[in-house]
Design a protein around this motif. Structure first.
Motif, PDB file in Angstrom:
ATOM      1  N   UNK A  29       0.861  -1.221  -0.027  1.00 44.75           N
ATOM      2  CA  UNK A  29       0.030  -0.035   0.013  1.00 44.75           C
ATOM      3  C   UNK A  29       0.783   1.374  -0.051  1.00 44.75           C
ATOM      4  N   UNK A  30       0.410   2.384  -0.849  1.00 44.05           N
ATOM      5  CA  UNK A  30       1.248   3.595  -0.888  1.00 44.05           C
ATOM      6  C   UNK A  30       0.452   4.495   0.171  1.00 44.05           C
ATOM      7  N   UNK A  31       1.452   5.215   1.006  1.00 42.19           N
ATOM      8  CA  UNK A  31       0.470   6.194   1.750  1.00 42.19           C
ATOM      9  C   UNK A  31       1.330   7.169   1.609  1.00 42.19           C
ATOM     10  N   UNK A  32       0.286   8.476   1.345  1.00 46.91           N
ATOM     11  CA  UNK A  32       0.919   9.671   1.156  1.00 46.91           C
ATOM     12  C   UNK A  32       0.221  10.762   2.079  1.00 46.91           C
ATOM     13  N   UNK A  33       0.630  12.075   1.927  1.00 49.53           N
ATOM     14  CA  UNK A  33      -0.477  12.867   2.909  1.00 49.53           C
ATOM     15  C   UNK A  33      -0.258  14.436   2.023  1.00 49.53           C
ATOM     16  N   UNK A  34      -0.965  15.191   2.452  1.00 52.08           N
ATOM     17  CA  UNK A  34      -1.184  16.478   1.963  1.00 52.08           C
ATOM     18  C   UNK A  34      -2.153  17.591   3.004  1.00 52.08           C
ATOM     19  N   UNK A  35      -2.301  18.742   2.549  1.00 51.12           N
ATOM     20  CA  UNK A  35      -3.013  19.650   3.606  1.00 51.12           C
ATOM     21  C   UNK A  35      -4.056  20.317   2.705  1.00 51.12           C
ATOM     22  N   UNK A  36      -5.358  20.398   3.294  1.00 46.46           N
ATOM     23  CA  UNK A  36      -6.202  21.164   2.676  1.00 46.46           C
ATOM     24  C   UNK A  36      -6.052  22.571   2.601  1.00 46.46           C
ATOM     25  N   UNK A  37      -5.384  23.231   3.551  1.00 46.22           N
ATOM     26  CA  UNK A  37      -4.899  24.623   3.251  1.00 46.22           C
ATOM     27  C   UNK A  37      -3.514  24.917   3.241  1.00 46.22           C
ATOM     28  N   UNK A  38      -2.663  23.928   2.775  1.00 45.15           N
ATOM     29  CA  UNK A  38      -1.298  23.903   2.854  1.00 45.15           C
ATOM     30  C   UNK A  38      -0.546  24.550   1.765  1.00 45.15           C
ATOM     31  N   UNK A  39       0.551  25.246   2.228  1.00 41.59           N
ATOM     32  CA  UNK A  39       1.640  25.974   1.046  1.00 41.59           C
ATOM     33  C   UNK A  39       2.505  24.860   0.881  1.00 41.59           C
ATOM     34  N   UNK A  40       2.803  24.822  -0.492  1.00 36.66           N
ATOM     35  CA  UNK A  40       3.638  23.989  -0.992  1.00 36.66           C
ATOM     36  C   UNK A  40       5.196  24.325  -0.221  1.00 36.66           C
ATOM     37  N   UNK A  41       5.805  23.211   0.123  1.00 36.76           N
ATOM     38  CA  UNK A  41       7.453  23.261   0.427  1.00 36.76           C
ATOM     39  C   UNK A  41       7.727  23.359   1.806  1.00 36.76           C
ATOM     40  N   UNK A  42       6.598  23.584   2.684  1.00 38.38           N
ATOM     41  CA  UNK A  42       7.137  23.884   4.109  1.00 38.38           C
ATOM     42  C   UNK A  42       7.838  22.558   4.753  1.00 38.38           C
ATOM     43  N   UNK A  43       8.409  22.670   5.627  1.00 31.45           N
ATOM     44  CA  UNK A  43       9.245  21.537   6.421  1.00 31.45           C
ATOM     45  C   UNK A  43       8.151  21.086   7.541  1.00 31.45           C
ATOM     46  N   UNK A  44       8.650  19.747   7.845  1.00 31.55           N
ATOM     47  CA  UNK A  44       7.521  19.118   9.032  1.00 31.55           C
ATOM     48  C   UNK A  44       8.098  20.166  10.195  1.00 31.55           C
ATOM     49  N   UNK A  45       6.820  19.953  11.127  1.00 30.12           N
ATOM     50  CA  UNK A  45       7.174  20.985  12.145  1.00 30.12           C
ATOM     51  C   UNK A  45       8.257  20.413  13.228  1.00 30.12           C
ATOM     52  N   UNK A  46       8.979  21.336  13.994  1.00 32.23           N
ATOM     53  CA  UNK A  46       9.939  21.006  14.729  1.00 32.23           C
ATOM     54  C   UNK A  46       9.785  20.064  15.978  1.00 32.23           C
ATOM     55  N   UNK A  47       8.341  20.417  16.453  1.00 29.48           N
ATOM     56  CA  UNK A  47       7.888  19.485  17.653  1.00 29.48           C
ATOM     57  C   UNK A  47       7.966  17.985  17.267  1.00 29.48           C
ATOM     58  N   UNK A  48       7.235  17.906  16.189  1.00 26.27           N
ATOM     59  CA  UNK A  48       7.068  16.589  15.790  1.00 26.27           C
ATOM     60  C   UNK A  48       8.593  15.773  15.564  1.00 26.27           C
ATOM     61  N   UNK A  49       9.331  16.596  15.020  1.00 33.20           N
ATOM     62  CA  UNK A  49      10.680  16.072  14.618  1.00 33.20           C
ATOM     63  C   UNK A  49      11.608  16.100  15.812  1.00 33.20           C
ATOM     64  N   UNK A  50      11.171  16.553  16.996  1.00 32.21           N
ATOM     65  CA  UNK A  50      11.716  16.237  18.304  1.00 32.21           C
ATOM     66  C   UNK A  50      11.187  15.228  18.996  1.00 32.21           C
ATOM     67  N   UNK A  51       9.947  14.912  18.803  1.00 27.65           N
ATOM     68  CA  UNK A  51       9.085  13.817  19.735  1.00 27.65           C
ATOM     69  C   UNK A  51       9.139  12.526  19.210  1.00 27.65           C
ATOM     70  N   UNK A  52       8.899  12.353  17.688  1.00 31.44           N
ATOM     71  CA  UNK A  52       9.012  11.096  17.310  1.00 31.44           C
ATOM     72  C   UNK A  52      10.240  10.646  17.001  1.00 31.44           C
TER      73      UNK A  52
END
Length: 205
Positions: A29-52
């Motif tokens: 299965x291929x899993x992808x993500x997107x955002x309904x109000x996203x701007x293209x090209x933003x990095x993942x948030x730092x909080x997630x980067x630190x916690x996960x």
């Protein structure tokens, strides 16, 4: 899907891919993500980067760039999972035909654990996710909510209650709320993937 595609949805993408790769019948299965109000090209948030701290997440997070949802993305998806009912509604507005295969993460996990109906054995679908989406769509209205929706008190008044099938966007609500959001994504992904094999038997897929 979430709003900005920098917190809830990329984390869910990574966790779902990792969990599904270990499930027979779902490993392709291929899993992808997107955002309904996203701007293209933003990095993942730092909080997630630190916690996960999952294996491979650092590389995933480093490569991730947000992207806005499009009609092409929606039409090409067999199953669409959103962080909240707000994103579910946005998908329905963008592509009404996708409503039957669009669920919040919490909603899909709850519907997957509803006792199956006899006619589910006759469901025909092209792939395992198509079958799963058809099955849980038929169970809509039968899933108990995990909790009663409650609002927050603000200046002596109670705000609009949160939907029990939402994972709230804690991204701009402070570190404690942000951490709760991250934990909720992981817990709901675990619940959903644990229920998948029973909800979509291999011999019927």
């Amino acid at each position: 899907m979430c709003a900005a595609n920098v917190c809830r949805s990329p984390l869910a993408e990574f966790l779902l891919h990792r969990r599904l790769s270990g499930l027979a019948g779902f490993d392709g299965v291929v899993v992808e993500s997107a955002g309904v109000s996203a701007r293209a090209g933003s990095e993942i948030c730092e909080r997630v980067r630190r916690v996960e701290r999952g294996d491979g997440f650092a590389a995933f997070a480093g490569a991730h760039r947000s992207r806005p949802v499009s009609l092409e993305i929606v039409e090409g998806a067999s199953l669409i999972l959103t962080a909240s009912t707000a994103e579910r509604s946005a998908i329905a507005a963008l592509a009404p035909a996708a409503r039957s295969r669009t669920f919040t993460l919490r909603e899909a996990a709850a519907l997957a654990t509803v006792p199956g109906f006899a006619d589910e054995a006759d469901v025909e679908a092209d792939g395992v996710l198509d079958r799963f989406a058809t099955i849980i769509h038929g169970r809509r209205g039968f899933a108990p909510t995990s909790r009663k929706p409650t609002g927050l008190r603000r200046f002596g008044r109670r705000t609009t209650p949160a939907d029990p099938f939402d994972i709230a966007d804690g991204h701009l609500q402070g570190s404690a709320a942000h951490d709760r959001t991250i934990a909720q994504v992981g817990a709901v992904v675990d619940a959903l993937t644990a229920a998948l094999p029973a909800a979509t038997p291999r011999d019927a897929a």
